[in-house]
Write a protein that holds these residues in place. Structure first.
Motif, PDB file in Angstrom:
ATOM      1  N   THR A   6     -14.047 -44.707  20.056  1.00  0.00           N
ATOM      2  CA  THR A   6     -13.047 -44.131  20.968  1.00  0.00           C
ATOM      3  C   THR A   6     -12.854 -42.654  20.528  1.00  0.00           C
ATOM      4  OG1 THR A   6     -11.318 -44.747  19.511  1.00  0.00           O
ATOM      5  CG2 THR A   6     -11.589 -46.340  21.678  1.00  0.00           C
ATOM      6  N   PRO A   7     -12.721 -41.987  21.654  1.00  0.00           N
ATOM      7  CA  PRO A   7     -12.551 -40.594  21.062  1.00  0.00           C
ATOM      8  C   PRO A   7     -11.492 -40.203  20.298  1.00  0.00           C
ATOM      9  CG  PRO A   7     -12.290 -40.991  23.624  1.00  0.00           C
ATOM     10  CD  PRO A   7     -12.428 -42.194  22.980  1.00  0.00           C
ATOM     11  N   SER A   8     -11.717 -39.442  19.348  1.00  0.00           N
ATOM     12  CA  SER A   8     -10.822 -39.012  18.161  1.00  0.00           C
ATOM     13  C   SER A   8      -9.851 -38.338  18.964  1.00  0.00           C
ATOM     14  CB  SER A   8     -11.445 -38.301  17.188  1.00  0.00           C
ATOM     15  OG  SER A   8     -10.427 -37.578  16.304  1.00  0.00           O
ATOM     16  N   LEU A   9      -8.500 -38.519  18.671  1.00  0.00           N
ATOM     17  CA  LEU A   9      -7.274 -37.841  19.187  1.00  0.00           C
ATOM     18  C   LEU A   9      -6.355 -37.494  18.100  1.00  0.00           C
ATOM     19  CD1 LEU A   9      -6.697 -40.001  22.341  1.00  0.00           C
ATOM     20  CD2 LEU A   9      -7.439 -37.538  22.568  1.00  0.00           C
ATOM     21  N   PRO A  10      -5.471 -36.429  18.297  1.00  0.00           N
ATOM     22  CA  PRO A  10      -4.327 -36.246  17.052  1.00  0.00           C
ATOM     23  C   PRO A  10      -3.496 -37.457  17.337  1.00  0.00           C
ATOM     24  CG  PRO A  10      -4.553 -34.375  18.476  1.00  0.00           C
ATOM     25  CD  PRO A  10      -5.352 -35.504  19.294  1.00  0.00           C
TER      26      PRO A  10
END
Ligand code: CA
Ligand code: CA
Length: 307
Positions: free
Chosen positions: A51-55
């Protein structure tokens, strides 16, 4: 009731964020919040890798409150916390006290019902929803959403729950209230760096306590009121600094607001003050001192405002 949506999550408490809603003292607001992973790990096969890396720790808000002026206190009554249907808990090698025990990162998705957490098909845990991160904008530099301080933030205090009232110092005009990182359950200390992370709907009533209606010096740190206790919350760089600050803040409260003689306040703190750790895993560590209202009531102190 006004709903504050997750449409534009932020990852800092900042005086420069544009408010997404303007509230009036006395308003009831419903904050919809993502879980601390921005819900990206909710699909059954989702992982950190696919999954996309997010803060971490997205915040919903900020909301400005009319009339809130530096020196005032923002009063936040927590009316309800409604968890989403699935909580996520993770242990692994990158964080938490026992990281050496967990060479692999394991994610567990846990069903939540109205009253219970179905940890496994056989094991149930009580539902104890709480707000992990709630705070106002600082006057100076932005503060990351993962960091607690005197503005509130990622305090991870189990007592910030339905029925309690949080008072935060207003640091800029409008205060700019944001929140997120709700947990369906968490133990005091959050020792392995995770609560049961949930998306949630949180309803609050927001109000402003003007500085001239409470005793001076005013409260400059997060103060929590529960049904039976006044609680000071302090976040510092070390555990020792945090618990000592929580103790000192409660001493300030007892002497400045309640009006107890300093020596008597010290005696009462050692006899009836309960020290606890909120969390031991964030960029600053958070402790709290709980003091019984049954004692402050005997001094004629029943509420924060003088009138
Ligand atoms: Ca947290
Ligand atoms: Ca969390």
């Amino acid at each position: 009731m006004n709903t504050i949506h997750t449409t534009h999550p932020t990852y800092t408490f900042s005086p420069t964020h544009t408010p997404i809603h303007h509230a009036t003292p006395g308003d009831i607001l419903c904050f919809k919040t993502y879980d601390c992973f921005t819900n990206r790990l909710l699909p059954p096969n989702a992982t950190y890798e696919n999954t996309p890396s997010l803060p971490g720790n997205p915040l919903t808000g900020p909301v400005s409150i009319s009339g809130a002026t530096p020196g005032d206190l923002l009063k936040i009554e927590i009316l309800t916390i409604t968890p989403g249907p699935t909580g996520i808990v993770i242990v692994g090698p990158k964080s938490g006290c026992l990281r050496d025990q967990f060479p692999e990162r394991k994610i567990r998705r846990v069903p939540i019902t109205d009253k219970e957490i179905q940890f496994t098909p056989q094991i149930r845990l009580p539902l104890r929803p709480m707000i992990g991160t709630i705070g106002v904008a600082p006057a100076g530099e932005d503060i990351p959403s993962v960091t607690p301080s005197s503005h509130g933030g990622n305090m991870d205090c189990t007592k910030i729950t339905e029925g309690s009232t949080l008072y935060l110092p207003v640091l800029i005009p409008g205060a700019l209230l944001s929140m997120g990182d709700v947990h369906a359950a968490m133990g005091d200390g959050e020792v392995e760096d995770c609560g049961l992370e949930i998306e949630a709907h949180v309803t609050i009533r927001v109000d402003v306590i003007h500085t001239d209606t409470i005793h001076t010096p005013t409260v400059t740190w997060p103060l929590l009121e529960t049904q039976d206790a006044w609680i000071s919350i302090a976040s510092r760089d070390t555990v020792d600094e945090a618990w000592q600050a929580a103790d000192r803040q409660m001493f300030e409260f007892l002497t400045n607001q309640v009006g107890i003689d300093p020596y008597e306040a010290g005696m009462l703190l050692t006899l009836t003050g309960d020290l606890a750790f909120c969390q031991t895993v964030n960029p600053k560590l958070t402790a709290r001192m709980e003091f019984p209202k049954a004692v402050t009531a005997q001094y004629g102190f029943h509420k924060l405002t003088r009138s």
